[in-house]
Motif scaffolding. Sequence first.
Motif, short mmCIF file in Angstrom:
data_model
loop_
_atom_site.label_atom_id
_atom_site.label_comp_id
_atom_site.label_asym_id
_atom_site.label_seq_id
_atom_site.Cartn_x
_atom_site.Cartn_y
_atom_site.Cartn_z
N LYS A 69 59.50 27.43 6.01
CA LYS A 69 58.40 26.57 6.41
C LYS A 69 57.09 27.32 6.20
N LYS A 70 56.00 26.59 6.41
CA LYS A 70 54.70 27.23 6.37
C LYS A 70 54.63 28.30 7.46
N ILE A 71 54.05 29.43 7.09
CA ILE A 71 53.99 30.55 8.05
C ILE A 71 53.17 30.12 9.26
N THR A 72 53.78 30.20 10.43
CA THR A 72 53.15 29.78 11.67
C THR A 72 52.65 30.99 12.43
N PRO A 73 51.75 30.77 13.41
CA PRO A 73 51.31 31.91 14.23
C PRO A 73 52.46 32.63 14.91
N ASP A 74 53.52 31.87 15.32
CA ASP A 74 54.66 32.51 15.95
C ASP A 74 55.36 33.43 14.96
N ALA A 75 55.51 33.00 13.70
CA ALA A 75 56.15 33.85 12.70
C ALA A 75 55.33 35.12 12.47
N ARG A 76 54.01 34.99 12.45
CA ARG A 76 53.17 36.19 12.29
C ARG A 76 53.35 37.15 13.47
N ARG A 77 53.39 36.57 14.67
CA ARG A 77 53.56 37.42 15.86
C ARG A 77 54.92 38.12 15.84
N GLN A 78 55.97 37.40 15.43
CA GLN A 78 57.29 38.02 15.35
C GLN A 78 57.33 39.09 14.26
N ALA A 79 56.58 38.88 13.17
CA ALA A 79 56.53 39.91 12.12
C ALA A 79 55.87 41.18 12.65
N GLU A 80 54.81 41.03 13.45
CA GLU A 80 54.15 42.19 14.04
C GLU A 80 55.09 42.91 15.00
N GLN A 81 55.84 42.14 15.81
CA GLN A 81 56.78 42.77 16.73
C GLN A 81 57.92 43.47 15.98
N LEU A 82 58.33 42.90 14.84
CA LEU A 82 59.37 43.54 14.04
C LEU A 82 58.89 44.88 13.49
N LEU A 83 57.64 44.93 13.02
CA LEU A 83 57.10 46.20 12.55
C LEU A 83 57.03 47.23 13.69
N ALA A 84 56.64 46.77 14.87
CA ALA A 84 56.58 47.69 16.02
C ALA A 84 57.97 48.21 16.37
N ALA A 85 58.99 47.34 16.30
CA ALA A 85 60.36 47.79 16.58
C ALA A 85 60.83 48.80 15.55
#
Length: 553
Positions: free
Chosen positions: A444-460
């Motif tokens: 789907k179109k990249i949503t704010p939630d997907a961006r937030r989860q991507a940031e959390q994935l990088l932090a993990a």
Amino acid sequence: MFRVTLLLIATMLLLLANTAVADSELTATVDRNTIGVDETLNLRLRYSGKESGGQPDFELLEQDFDILSRQQSNQYRVINGRAESYVEWMLTLAPKREGRLFVPSLHLHGQVSDAIPITVTEAGSAPDSEDRKAFLEVELDKEQLYVQEQLLVKVRLYTVIGLHDISTEPLQIPGAHIEKVDEQRYERRINGVGHAVYELTYAIFPESSGKLRIPALTYVAVAGRRDPFSLFNRNTQRLRLRSEAKEIEVLPKPDSYSGEHWLPAASLGIVQSWSQDPDSFKVGEPITRIITIRAEGLRAAQLPPLPKINVDGLKTYPDQPQQDDQAGANGISGSRIETTAIVATKPGEYRLPPVTLSWWDTKSGRQRVTQLPAFRFTVSGTPAAMGSNGSPTALPGPARTSQLPAENFWRTLAIAAVASHLLWIFYFWWFRRHLVAPAPVKPKKITPDARRQAEQLLAAAENGDPAQLQDGLKNWLQARWPDLRGKSFQEARGILDFDELDKLHALLDNALYVQPPRPLNRQQVGILVRRLLKRERKRMNNKRAGALPELFT
């Protein structure tokens, strides 16, 4: 009287012949006779005659000009009660070279058009060059360089008008490795006039010394607004922009350079890390040493392998090195990560030798040396019994495997990993064979939630906690692909078929389910996560490849 009759008949036949000739005509006109080599002109060719069908042979025209567009129309009109019909061709031409060129005579149904002389000047030197609405600029970041050194080439498209249908040819240079590393859009004022700028940056690595030629680049674009009610879109103008070719001297490796590997870089560093505190080393317990080499201005493929560890009392098990290139406005930064598991067979004081790399500093123009200092550590515990081949026969480890031999430990670890993968392969084969195949997962179109989860994935990934990383992957996948909600990480991995997910799954298996657990290599995990996110962004960008830059509408 007879002679007068013959004279009248001859006069009438002559008039009829002249009328027939006048009714059949092929004419050629151009909108300009003097242009720059980076500009275009419009050729209008009109045929008025009774014969229909066919078109002129434009092969001679293509000897001196590129035909960028070709349109044909049939016209019929009545003027003062007289009917007139003709066929018209409109061609947009771009000159292939400077000098005095000719639009050649063209032929159709026995009619011949006149040749038209065209004067082609240097780029930007045409009489109206100061009023150019769009032009190209090429800039090199240095005047000379060494072989295999990075050269940054910036290509800028300036415009004060709306451009669309922009196309360009790829930059190709024989004997050099080329990568596009950056793309920017901004505004710059020139002589008080604001210009929209579209800038591309290429990193070029010449593979041999001598003259390196950066060829002229050609951009083709349409200026103005399209008019759906205009047959020839007279409100638009097709532009062909051509940059100047550049040359730069490539020097061979300096004779004074004494390093084992030729490494021309802007900077080079070596970093070491461990999977646990070195003060807690014990006999028979594996510990992971991670060394990262990072160089600015070098590709990862240019970085050399590190020397193997050869210390009495230490057994080493190196992994495959990980290579990664990061592109940015300053070009390529390459990194090489080497991971080695070390097992001590006896207690005592150990010294790992220093790691030294010589490299050529492209900023200061001199040889430099970067060294990872020697590392000393102490291993406690009871010496392991040695077999006839000099390898340890029993190494103490965690409580459950206190007497597990080192070789049996690694063999068991390998068997467990292979068995785990075979079980998953069988599971997915059975699942796809006996159950309904899942519908294709569409991002789907990249949503704010997907961006937030991507940031959390990088932090993990940076944190290095296996459980947190597994949760981060699952949350990101479900946010990015909502159709995957309710499915496990393993199921999502099988559906999406990403290499990075497979590698992360193997690392998580070793860290969560194998005894003794193998600590995560945070550098390796970080590279895999960044590649995964970058791959998805690239796929989305490719779907929008036909879209024009925001500055060019």
